[in-house]
Enzyme design. Structure first.
Site, PDB file in Angstrom:
ATOM      1  N   ASN A 108      27.871 -20.980  15.342  1.00  0.00           N
ATOM      2  CA  ASN A 108      27.014 -19.827  14.799  1.00  0.00           C
ATOM      3  C   ASN A 108      25.805 -20.240  14.065  1.00  0.00           C
ATOM      4  O   ASN A 108      25.073 -19.198  13.694  1.00  0.00           O
ATOM      5  CB  ASN A 108      28.119 -19.187  13.833  1.00  0.00           C
ATOM      6  CG  ASN A 108      28.841 -19.918  12.819  1.00  0.00           C
ATOM      7  OD1 ASN A 108      28.775 -21.075  12.914  1.00  0.00           O
ATOM      8  ND2 ASN A 108      29.080 -19.122  11.781  1.00  0.00           N
ATOM      9  N   ARG A 115      23.361 -29.804   7.263  1.00  0.00           N
ATOM     10  CA  ARG A 115      24.214 -29.880   5.971  1.00  0.00           C
ATOM     11  C   ARG A 115      25.331 -31.079   6.047  1.00  0.00           C
ATOM     12  O   ARG A 115      25.791 -31.249   5.027  1.00  0.00           O
ATOM     13  CB  ARG A 115      25.122 -28.446   5.832  1.00  0.00           C
ATOM     14  CG  ARG A 115      25.720 -28.217   4.438  1.00  0.00           C
ATOM     15  CD  ARG A 115      25.863 -26.620   4.236  1.00  0.00           C
ATOM     16  NE  ARG A 115      27.384 -26.356   5.022  1.00  0.00           N
ATOM     17  CZ  ARG A 115      27.742 -24.971   5.174  1.00  0.00           C
ATOM     18  NH1 ARG A 115      27.273 -24.130   4.413  1.00  0.00           N
ATOM     19  NH2 ARG A 115      28.696 -24.767   5.607  1.00  0.00           N
ATOM     20  N   LYS A 163      28.931 -33.825  17.016  1.00  0.00           N
ATOM     21  CA  LYS A 163      29.459 -33.404  18.028  1.00  0.00           C
ATOM     22  C   LYS A 163      29.326 -31.835  17.774  1.00  0.00           C
ATOM     23  O   LYS A 163      30.142 -31.162  17.216  1.00  0.00           O
ATOM     24  CB  LYS A 163      31.144 -33.608  18.279  1.00  0.00           C
ATOM     25  CG  LYS A 163      31.454 -33.280  19.709  1.00  0.00           C
ATOM     26  CD  LYS A 163      31.729 -31.850  20.065  1.00  0.00           C
ATOM     27  CE  LYS A 163      32.603 -31.139  19.291  1.00  0.00           C
ATOM     28  NZ  LYS A 163      32.414 -29.665  19.903  1.00  0.00           N
ATOM     29  N   PRO A 164      28.243 -31.373  18.719  1.00  0.00           N
ATOM     30  CA  PRO A 164      27.793 -30.007  18.442  1.00  0.00           C
ATOM     31  C   PRO A 164      28.807 -29.032  19.316  1.00  0.00           C
ATOM     32  O   PRO A 164      29.445 -29.511  20.203  1.00  0.00           O
ATOM     33  CB  PRO A 164      26.435 -29.792  18.515  1.00  0.00           C
ATOM     34  CG  PRO A 164      26.066 -30.981  19.660  1.00  0.00           C
ATOM     35  CD  PRO A 164      27.230 -32.034  19.335  1.00  0.00           C
ATOM     36  N   GLU A 207      35.668 -27.373   6.484  1.00  0.00           N
ATOM     37  CA  GLU A 207      35.306 -25.960   6.159  1.00  0.00           C
ATOM     38  C   GLU A 207      35.671 -25.216   7.201  1.00  0.00           C
ATOM     39  O   GLU A 207      35.260 -25.145   8.421  1.00  0.00           O
ATOM     40  CB  GLU A 207      33.855 -25.870   6.072  1.00  0.00           C
ATOM     41  CG  GLU A 207      33.259 -24.972   5.470  1.00  0.00           C
ATOM     42  CD  GLU A 207      32.989 -23.526   6.354  1.00  0.00           C
ATOM     43  OE1 GLU A 207      33.800 -22.616   6.463  1.00  0.00           O
ATOM     44  OE2 GLU A 207      31.864 -23.612   6.915  1.00  0.00           O
ATOM     45  N   LEU A 208      36.852 -24.297   6.937  1.00  0.00           N
ATOM     46  CA  LEU A 208      37.611 -23.578   7.958  1.00  0.00           C
ATOM     47  C   LEU A 208      37.491 -22.236   7.946  1.00  0.00           C
ATOM     48  O   LEU A 208      36.507 -21.544   7.455  1.00  0.00           O
ATOM     49  CB  LEU A 208      39.264 -23.947   7.851  1.00  0.00           C
ATOM     50  CG  LEU A 208      39.470 -25.458   7.583  1.00  0.00           C
ATOM     51  CD1 LEU A 208      40.941 -25.775   7.431  1.00  0.00           C
ATOM     52  CD2 LEU A 208      38.836 -26.205   9.001  1.00  0.00           C
ATOM     53  N   ARG A 222      24.518 -10.681   7.919  1.00  0.00           N
ATOM     54  CA  ARG A 222      23.701 -11.943   8.210  1.00  0.00           C
ATOM     55  C   ARG A 222      24.492 -12.578   9.440  1.00  0.00           C
ATOM     56  O   ARG A 222      25.678 -12.543   9.572  1.00  0.00           O
ATOM     57  CB  ARG A 222      24.313 -12.703   7.117  1.00  0.00           C
ATOM     58  CG  ARG A 222      23.474 -14.101   7.014  1.00  0.00           C
ATOM     59  CD  ARG A 222      23.875 -14.888   5.914  1.00  0.00           C
ATOM     60  NE  ARG A 222      23.090 -16.505   6.024  1.00  0.00           N
ATOM     61  CZ  ARG A 222      23.753 -17.454   5.334  1.00  0.00           C
ATOM     62  NH1 ARG A 222      25.092 -17.467   4.858  1.00  0.00           N
ATOM     63  NH2 ARG A 222      23.172 -18.382   5.402  1.00  0.00           N
TER      64      ARG A 222
END
Length: 487
Positions: A161, A169, A184-185, A260-261, A288
């Protein structure tokens, strides 16, 4: 207003794996397709990494680790500043790429590039501010010297996203701390990550410090990396279900984890709130990235005295949004990422209506090419409705009335998630009191946006572990070392 670049031809992009400073083919030669959500058409074929490629990337990160950790903080900072400058210079190019593979509306894509670039600048500044400590032991038998050292090779797993911002980050603080990394995107959006890696090499990042391996075999590939004792850090952004699996696997080598879930953010509006500000904040918190954000407001709890006015104003604002491809700068809401995402949002909306909710606007997928769902407002949603328990990840606002402050807090906290929350009130004392009571890692008080490179981003409960951004994000990649000494 900026407009989408006409200079980007997807056929000219490097689509190999990025290992040891170069674009290379997958060991197997396999490739997979990346599609444009706005029309469903194929953008590119990208190298599909397997376990052998994971081993190659890990070897490259290991080979580069000692030299990168030995660089002075100032030298690492200068490289990150060059990354920032290059990304800012190419903002329209990156925004076009993001819009093509992610579907993001043009203003959202431009905003993401600016946000992503700022992580390079922020961590260039933080790299030279890792301050140790010296103290005297309570018994005065020795001095306590505490220094901070790079944690080591870091595996970074990012979602689709925010394909640029989620990458920088994680990469920027890892490099600032002196760590090398393997990114790993998400398979839906690998092109932006590959472009960032190439930019970083151009900016002076040495070969092997940043490696990018896109794959359709995410589970086995990440498991292989986590089983290697050379890996010392995992930073993951994604679903709570996958995060739990990775935590179990990381335990095998006692790997430090940042998670970060999922989220299910409440948005509380009290009777004394400024209606204009509350609607403006709601549009920002909800829309957003078209609602495809972990911080997106999911559940709107509005006090009874302002409920009808807020519902009407929010419906009017949502209905006014222009839906379409991000490559038309006039559009404000792009497509969802996949047909499955559209089906999920539609299922949740249909379920809420079946359970007694009232549809104000929107409410069904749009016809035509691409994967579009319109801005939707559902009012009078029963407290037990399924849509209040599940993260929507789409342009749907769900409204529930409440009577008292205590009721609003209980409703907001009635979830296993605790990432972001929002509240609007004209009473600062009440605002701070409610903010303290909300079980959330981040709170927007009379604000619809909480993300800031200088602030610690992260959640509590089943929304995650650790923080990204701010000085806290750098410390996630550093180990304290205590030396007992006398002089």
């Amino acid at each position: 207003m900026s407009s989408p670049s006409t200079l980007l031809d997807p056929a000219t992009l490097d689509t190999g794996l990025y290992i040891a400073g170069a674009s290379v083919a997958a060991a197997s030669g396999a490739r997979f397709a990346v599609h444009n959500p706005a029309d469903g058409r194929e953008l590119a074929q990208v190298a599909d990494a397997d376990l052998d490629d994971a081993a190659r990337a890990l070897d490259a990160a290991a080979d580069a680790a000692r030299d990168w950790a030995a660089r002075t903080p100032r030298a690492r900072a200068e490289v990150l500043l060059r990354c920032f400058s290059l990304m800012k210079e190419r903002a329209d190019w990156f925004a076009t790429l993001i819009s093509l593979e992610n579907g993001k509306a043009w203003d959202d894509a431009r905003g993401e590039v600016a946000y992503a670039a700022e992580f390079f600048r922020w961590y260039a500044e933080e790299a030279v501010r890792v301050i140790g400590e010296v103290s005297v032991s309570p018994a005065s038998t020795n001095r306590i010297l505490v220094q901070y050292q790079p944690m080591g090779i870091s595996v970074l797993v990012t979602p689709w996203n925010f394909p640029a911002a989620m990458a920088t980050r994680k990469i920027a603080p890892a490099l600032a701390a002196g760590c090398t990394c393997i990114l790993k995107p998400a398979a839906e959006t690998p092109l932006t990550a590959l472009a960032i890696a190439a930019l970083m090499t151009e900016a002076g990042v040495p070969a092997g410090v940043v490696n990018v391996i896109a794959t359709t075999q995410a589970g086995p590939l990440v498991s292989t990396l986590l089983a290697d004792p050379r890996v010392r850090k995992l930073s993951f952004t994604g679903s709570t279900a996958v995060g739990k699996l990775l935590l179990r696997e990381a335990a095998g080598q006692v790997i430090s984890c940042s998670m970060e879930l999922g989220g299910n953010a409440p948005f509380i509006v009290f009777d004394d709130a400024d209606l204009d500000a509350a609607v403006e904040g709601a549009m920002l918190a909800k829309m957003r990235n078209g609602g495809e954000a972990c911080t997106a407001a999911n559940r709107f709890y509005v006090q009874r005295g302002l409920y009808e006015a807020f519902s009407a104003r929010l419906s009017e604002a949502m209905a006014a949004l222009k839906v379409g491809t991000g490559l038309d700068a006039a559009n404000q809401c792009g497509p969802l990422i996949t047909p499955a995402a559209v089906a999920k949002v539609d299922r949740l909306v249909r379920g809420a209506l079946d359970q007694g909710a009232r549809l104000r606007i929107g409410g069904q997928p749009l016809d035509g090419e691409g994967w579009f769902y319109p801005p939707t407002v559902i009012a009078d949603v029963p407290v037990g409705a399924d849509i209040l328990r599940e993260e929507i990840f789409g342009p749907v606002a769900v409204l529930v009335p409440f009577e008292t402050e205590a009721e609003a807090i209980a409703l907001a906290n009635g979830t296993e998630y605790g990432l972001a929350a929002y509240l609007f009130t004209g009473d600062l004392q009440r605002g701070l009191r409610v903010a303290d009571a909300l079980e959330s890692g981040m709170v927007g008080l009379n604000r619809g946006l909480v993300s800031d490179v200088a602030a610690p981003f992260g959640g509590i409960k089943q929304s995650g572990l650790g923080r990204e951004g701010g000085h806290h994000g750098l410390m996630e990649y550093l180990e304290p070392k205590y030396v007992a000494l006398s002089w």
